[in-house]
Design a protein around this motif. Structure first.
Motif, PDB file in Angstrom:
ATOM      1  N   LEU A 256       0.769  -1.201  -0.035  1.00 24.49           N
ATOM      2  CA  LEU A 256      -0.063   0.092  -0.133  1.00 24.49           C
ATOM      3  C   LEU A 256       0.695   1.163  -0.125  1.00 24.49           C
ATOM      4  O   LEU A 256       0.377   2.316  -0.395  1.00 24.49           O
ATOM      5  CB  LEU A 256      -0.878   0.039   1.310  1.00 24.49           C
ATOM      6  CG  LEU A 256      -1.984  -1.456   1.234  1.00 24.49           C
ATOM      7  CD1 LEU A 256      -2.833  -1.099   2.640  1.00 24.49           C
ATOM      8  CD2 LEU A 256      -2.831  -1.181   0.145  1.00 24.49           C
TER       9      LEU A 256
ATOM     10  N   THR B 224     -11.148   5.999   3.065  1.00 26.02           N
ATOM     11  CA  THR B 224     -10.944   4.495   3.424  1.00 26.02           C
ATOM     12  C   THR B 224     -11.523   4.078   4.898  1.00 26.02           C
ATOM     13  O   THR B 224     -11.098   3.896   5.709  1.00 26.02           O
ATOM     14  CB  THR B 224      -9.373   4.305   3.414  1.00 26.02           C
ATOM     15  OG1 THR B 224      -8.853   5.139   4.344  1.00 26.02           O
ATOM     16  CG2 THR B 224      -8.965   4.310   2.149  1.00 26.02           C
TER      17      THR B 224
ATOM     18  N   GLY C 142     -12.926   2.191   7.352  1.00 25.01           N
ATOM     19  CA  GLY C 142     -12.546   0.663   7.897  1.00 25.01           C
ATOM     20  C   GLY C 142     -13.355   0.334   9.028  1.00 25.01           C
ATOM     21  O   GLY C 142     -14.359   1.039   9.261  1.00 25.01           O
TER      22      GLY C 142
ATOM     23  N   VAL D 105      -5.953   4.621   6.408  1.00 26.55           N
ATOM     24  CA  VAL D 105      -5.541   3.194   5.891  1.00 26.55           C
ATOM     25  C   VAL D 105      -4.472   2.884   6.781  1.00 26.55           C
ATOM     26  O   VAL D 105      -4.054   1.670   6.991  1.00 26.55           O
ATOM     27  CB  VAL D 105      -5.106   3.353   4.363  1.00 26.55           C
ATOM     28  CG1 VAL D 105      -3.871   4.274   4.208  1.00 26.55           C
ATOM     29  CG2 VAL D 105      -4.806   1.960   3.953  1.00 26.55           C
TER      30      VAL D 105
ATOM     31  N   GLU E 163      -5.435   0.660   9.653  1.00 28.99           N
ATOM     32  CA  GLU E 163      -5.700  -0.808   9.065  1.00 28.99           C
ATOM     33  C   GLU E 163      -4.341  -1.643   8.816  1.00 28.99           C
ATOM     34  O   GLU E 163      -4.124  -2.971   9.036  1.00 28.99           O
ATOM     35  CB  GLU E 163      -6.410  -0.856   7.781  1.00 28.99           C
ATOM     36  CG  GLU E 163      -7.770  -0.234   7.892  1.00 28.99           C
ATOM     37  CD  GLU E 163      -8.516  -0.473   6.630  1.00 28.99           C
ATOM     38  OE1 GLU E 163      -8.781  -1.619   6.325  1.00 28.99           O
ATOM     39  OE2 GLU E 163      -9.188   0.535   6.162  1.00 28.99           O
TER      40      GLU E 163
ATOM     41  N   VAL F 119      -9.155  -3.437   0.928  1.00 31.65           N
ATOM     42  CA  VAL F 119      -8.789  -2.254   1.153  1.00 31.65           C
ATOM     43  C   VAL F 119      -8.081  -1.575  -0.135  1.00 31.65           C
ATOM     44  O   VAL F 119      -8.260  -0.315  -0.418  1.00 31.65           O
ATOM     45  CB  VAL F 119      -7.267  -2.225   2.107  1.00 31.65           C
ATOM     46  CG1 VAL F 119      -6.249  -3.233   1.503  1.00 31.65           C
ATOM     47  CG2 VAL F 119      -6.902  -0.902   2.468  1.00 31.65           C
TER      48      VAL F 119
ATOM     49  N   LEU G 288      -9.482   2.228  -1.530  1.00 32.10           N
ATOM     50  CA  LEU G 288      -8.690   3.113  -1.969  1.00 32.10           C
ATOM     51  C   LEU G 288      -8.856   3.734  -3.686  1.00 32.10           C
ATOM     52  O   LEU G 288      -8.778   4.682  -4.006  1.00 32.10           O
ATOM     53  CB  LEU G 288      -7.095   2.917  -1.889  1.00 32.10           C
ATOM     54  CG  LEU G 288      -6.451   2.619  -0.513  1.00 32.10           C
ATOM     55  CD1 LEU G 288      -5.044   1.953  -0.430  1.00 32.10           C
ATOM     56  CD2 LEU G 288      -6.528   4.136  -0.009  1.00 32.10           C
TER      57      LEU G 288
END
Length: 1022
Positions: free
Chosen positions: A308, A395, A397, A404, A407, A443, A447
């Motif tokens: 990522l 994002t 979650g 992010v 996560e 994920v 994104l």
């Protein structure tokens, strides 16, 4: 209003092209005893607006227009000199002498300026040239390690939000908001209401911090936290000078967290389950697949950080400055644009125009115009502003977290074996509920498809100033007025969606199960807009100034000033402030100095009868080195000054409700009527009013010493300070909730901060080789004298008497190694197992409970800071390096940050306690259930990491092309450079969290990491 602003800015931008350049009549070179001097100001004594500046090779050219034919040569660090030009002379060189005593060095003070030699206040300063060596987007980040007394901590590296928190001489209040500890920001004598981080370093001439009461009392109820004075660059007489600067930086995280792979994580998961007496989760077949990597879809093994995150992101910084002037007008115009890319990889759909990544854009502009209307009247018009755009991906979650980075730390949502990014058929992968707890959709898909959340900033400042000299009434008398208008607006726009199809792939049966059985198409975007509020402020200043010297020995100066403003936000009630400021000072031959100043001001935050307060201060100094008996005996000392100050300053910060003296009633809730409950709605009484609420008051004293030796090659200063603050607004925690009604905050808190600051500098020259060094060391430790707390049965349960900001928890006392130790020791609330943390029984009752928790020794803010800057230049090559350090502070985190199976596993978990590893474990027993070692439910000093560090904060190497190379293409200077920021960090203690030491304490992990930068750039003037 927009048309007026655009017109004013266009006038400021076009003026440089309309002003005629000076014609050469006299030329020569400015030198000192060691070589040529660039940057010296040369002007006519009787026509001060007719002047120029010496070039990089020391040369100048000027046409004389006055009758006296006397030129004045001035430069910071040198004595001002006057030269008579003989009739008919066309070539003339000037030699100027270093100002070893600081006679000419200017010190910026509140609503004025003075000389370093006669200054009696605690003030530190740094030049704009020094600041611009750091390739950063936020101004305060460039100040770290350079100013004694300024404490900075950069909590995050997110583009547009990476500005460091900062205080002057530490925290001395617990009023409860960021603003309550932040210093006052003054830009060109007007309070700055925008973000300090948005001030463009290219616009800055100098930054000074005012640290003691003698320097901040003139700001009254706004001076208790210190003051940062920013002086912006202004025009100079001469032909238009254009400066273009362009930088390109590559950024990466200062600390990169490293997680264990799927095989190691699954193996430790099984071990932890067995330790808890539970059945292992993963079979040997599962472990073999992860170990061998032969089933990437059924048994994925993803390094989520590398997947990522980019190895580096980019930052671009571009500036254009125009500077010049003529007899009646001087100008400085600046335009700037900076762009910061995020460190998340670009998963944006190439067919879409929606940018779902982190980024920050900022446009800055400034136009400073100085006009000489008559021989005695000067006007200035300053226009500046900022347009900002900060973007982050949507994002969403688990638990609605919006980053992010969380996560990546989260084992329950994104372990390395969670799911393949893409299934064999190209669809998005998803995790079965048996593998993750509270699963979230893919994920990478979020994104790419989730959209963005964007914040815009639009700030404008307009200042109009006039200065009328009244010498015809009294020599040295002048009248000044200023009118300032600011507008600050933040508004938000989001384009988001949540759902899209993803599938759980079964590699054994080659089947696809939908993550959400009812979701077979991508949601449409949802557009939202929040216009925010526009905060407007109108500021008026009017002052009478007097400054003169009698018989060349008696220097007298005085100031009387009215300062008031009205600030409004949307439809809210406006805030009003009015203050009266005075300053009276005297020095005899700059040998004995005395100054008295203060302010009488107030605000409508308080009841009318308690609205105004008086804040006086006095300071004095003695230049011992000016005594004849001292000069005859010790010739190597150029300056030896003793100074001291004491005074009162205040703070009117109120968190939340602006009018705490008002009683509060709410139209909600219900009353119970009748024998059987019957709720009747109505008006209920809310928080009580506090008619006695007032400002915080701080008594601050300072003792200082300034020393210059060997023609000021060696400089030293020391300050010892004592801050004692009373009437801190705080909750009445000693009053029981049985009173039945919320109580307002009261002015009951008392806190003190004591410390010292040392600064040592040295510079010299060996032939063409120049070198310098400057270091500072600062200590500021606070102590809570009184905080209204509930009566505690034991002293270690109280904050009073200790440092502010400390966390509370148990005291680590080793690990339980066997059942005998468990049975014989004090009993915690949950029976421990071998390998769990053992805590000290502080009260000796043989039970571990809340009464055995204590406040730790250190807080999250350092008590000790230090910095060292080294520099050298030889010919056209220049090098500088800055080290920054902090000590005596710590941070602790919990849950996803470090707790196994809340957070993803890391190297520290490999060597956790086991029966065969009980002598030197790196971690308690791994467990999948809540136990007494849990960092969230049972905080302890075991989880406290000392943050002490030394950092290579900034380094630069530059090369200026020889003038003979660039003169052919009509360029004045071309400088090529490479520099860096946060380049390397050395920590003195173990860092179990793998995070930057400046992080905020008590986080769950997943903060956008601080960034280190490596930058290349070019600076051209013509």
């Amino acid at each position: 209003m927009k048309k007026i602003i655009i017109t004013l800015f266009l006038i400021g931008s076009l003026l440089p092209l309309l002003v005629n350049a000076q014609v050469q009549a006299l030329k020569g070179t400015v030198r000192d005893s060691k070589g040529v001097i660039p940057g010296a100001v040369i002007f006519e004594k009787d026509v001060p607006v007719n002047g120029t500046v010496s070039n990089p090779d020391g040369t100048y050219a000027l046409k004389l227009r006055g009758a006296q034919k006397v030129l004045v040569v001035r430069l910071v660090g040198y004595l001002t000199a006057e030269f008579k030009v003989p009739p008919g002379q066309t070539d003339m060189d000037f030699t100027i002498q270093p100002d070893t005593k600081g006679l000419e060095e200017v010190v910026i003070v509140g609503y004025g300026q003075g000389s370093k030699l006669s200054n009696t206040n605690a003030i530190s300063a740094v030049s704009g040239d020094e600041i611009r060596k750091a390739p950063v987007a936020s101004l305060q980040n460039a100040l770290s390690g350079k100013l004694p007394g300024l404490i900075t901590q950069q909590r995050t590296g997110q583009p547009g939000s990476d500005a460091a928190q900062f205080t002057i001489r530490g925290v001395n209040t617990f009023a409860g908001s960021d603003r309550s500890v932040s210093p006052l920001i003054i830009v060109d004598d007007m309070e700055y209401t925008g973000n300090f981080s948005d001030i463009d370093p290219d616009q800055v001439e100098t930054i000074s911090i005012l640290k003691d009461a003698a320097s901040t009392a003139v700001f009254g109820i706004k001076g208790a936290n210190g003051v940062i004075m920013v002086t912006t660059r202004r025009g100079a007489v001469g032909k238009p000078s254009f400066e273009v600067r362009s930088d390109l930086a590559f950024q990466g995280s200062t600390f990169r967290p490293r997680f264990l792979n799927a095989y190691e994580s699954a193996k430790l998961r099984n071990e932890a389950l067995l330790s808890d007496g539970l059945t292992p989760e993963f079979t040997q077949e599962d472990l073999d697949h992860w170990k061998n990597g032969d089933d990437p879809y059924g048994h994925p093994d993803i390094d989520w950080w590398s997947t990522l995150m980019k190895p580096y992101s980019k930052q671009s910084n571009n500036k254009l400055n125009i500077r010049g002037g003529a007899d009646k007008m001087r100008y400085f115009v600046s335009l700037g644009y900076i762009w910061q890319d995020g460190m998340v990889r670009d998963f944006t759909d190439k067919t879409s125009e929606v940018n779902t990544n982190y980024y920050f854009k900022r446009y800055t502009y400034r136009s400073n115009l100085d006009m000489k209307v008559t021989k005695t009247l000067d006007l200035s018009l300053d226009l500046s502003g900022v347009f900002g755009e900060r973007n982050e991906p949507n994002t969403r979650g688990r638990a609605n977290r919006n980053r992010v980075f969380f996560e990546i730390f989260d084992y329950r949502g994104l372990p390395p074996h969670a799911y393949p990014i893409y299934n064999p058929d190209g669809s998005y992968g998803a995790a079965p509920t048996s593998r993750v707890t509270g699963p979230t959709n893919n994920v990478v898909g979020r994104l790419r498809l989730g959209g963005y959340r964007r914040t815009y900033t639009n700030d404008i400042q307009i200042n109009l100033k006039a200065a009328q000299r009244l010498h015809f009434i009294l020599p040295g008398l002048s009248l000044k007025g200023a009118l300032g208008y600011t507008s600050n607006q933040d508004f938000r726009r989001s384009l988001t969606r949540t759902n899209f199809p993803a599938f759980i792939y079964d590699s054994k049966n080659n089947t696809y199960d939908p993550f959400n059985p009812s979701q077979f198409r991508i949601d449409k975007y949802n557009l939202e807009y929040d216009p925010g509020d526009v905060v407007k402020r109108l500021n008026l200043q009017l002052s009478l100034n007097y400054d003169t010297t009698f018989r060349n020995r008696h220097h007298v100066y005085a100031l009387a000033l009215l300062n008031q403003f009205t600030s409004s936000s949307g439809a809210d009630l406006p805030e009003n402030f009015r203050g009266y400021t005075f300053r009276v000072g005297y020095d005899y031959k700059k040998k004995y100095m005395l100054e008295v100043n203060g302010a009488y001001n107030g605000t409508d935050r308080f009841k009318s009868s308690k609205r105004f307060g008086f804040f006086p201060a006095v300071s004095a100094g003695w230049n011992v080195a000016e005594e004849s008996w001292f000069q005859d005996r010790i010739r190597s000392v150029d300056l030896l000054k003793l100074r001291g100050s004491i005074g009162l300053v205040g703070s009117d910060d109120i968190k939340g409700n602006q009018y705490l003296y008002e009683y509060y009633y709410a139209r909600n809730g219900s009353y119970s009527i009748g024998e059987n409950h019957k709720g009747i709605s109505g008006i209920r009484e809310g928080t009580l009013g506090n008619e006695n609420v007032t400002w915080e008051v701080e008594r601050a004293s300072n003792l200082g010493l300034d020393l210059n030796m060997f023609k000021s090659s060696l400089t030293f200063s020391a300050d010892f300070f004592d801050r004692y603050r009373t009437d801190i607004l705080a909750a009445r925690n000693s009053v029981s909730n049985m009173i039945g009604i919320p109580l307002p905050p009261s002015n009951v808190g008392i806190m003190s901060t004591r410390g010292f600051e040392l600064e040592l500098g040295y510079h010299n020259r060996i032939g063409k080789f120049n070198y310098n060094a400057k270091g500072n060391y600062n200590v500021a430790r606070n102590n809570i004298i009184f905080m209204d707390e509930a009566n505690a049965p034991y002293p270690w349960l109280q904050q009073t008497g200790g440092m502010y900001g400390r966390s509370k928890g148990f005291v680590f006392d080793g690990f339980y190694n066997n059942d005998d130790e468990i049975n014989k020791g004090p009993a915690p609330r949950v029976r421990p197992l071998p390998g769990d943390i053992r805590y000290k029984d502080l009260n000796g009752d043989n039970v571990i409970d809340q009464y055995d928790q204590r406040y730790f020794d250190v807080a999250n803010s350092p008590t000790t800071t230090y910095g060292l800057t080294l520099g050298a230049d030889y010919g056209n090559i220049s090098v500088s390096v800055t080290f920054q350090g902090q000590a005596n502070f710590g941070f602790m985190s919990f849950a996803e940050a470090i707790t196994p199976f809340f957070g993803n596993l890391r190297d520290v978990h490999r060597n956790a306690w086991r029966p065969d590893n009980m002598d030197n474990p790196s971690f308690p027993r791994l467990s999948t259930v809540d136990n007494i070692s849990n960092a969230r439910t049972n905080p302890s000093d075991y989880w406290m990491t000392r943050g002490d560090f030394i950092r290579l904060k900034n380094a630069e190497i530059s090369y200026s092309l020889p003038k003979q190379w660039i003169s052919r293409i009509k360029l004045n200077t071309v400088r090529i450079y490479a520099n860096g920021y946060n380049m390397h960090t050395w920590m003195f203690r173990r860092n179990i969290y793998d995070v930057d030491p400046e992080i905020s304490s008590d986080t769950e992990g997943g903060v956008y990491p601080n960034q280190k930068s490596y930058n290349v750039g070019i600076n051209v003037t013509f």
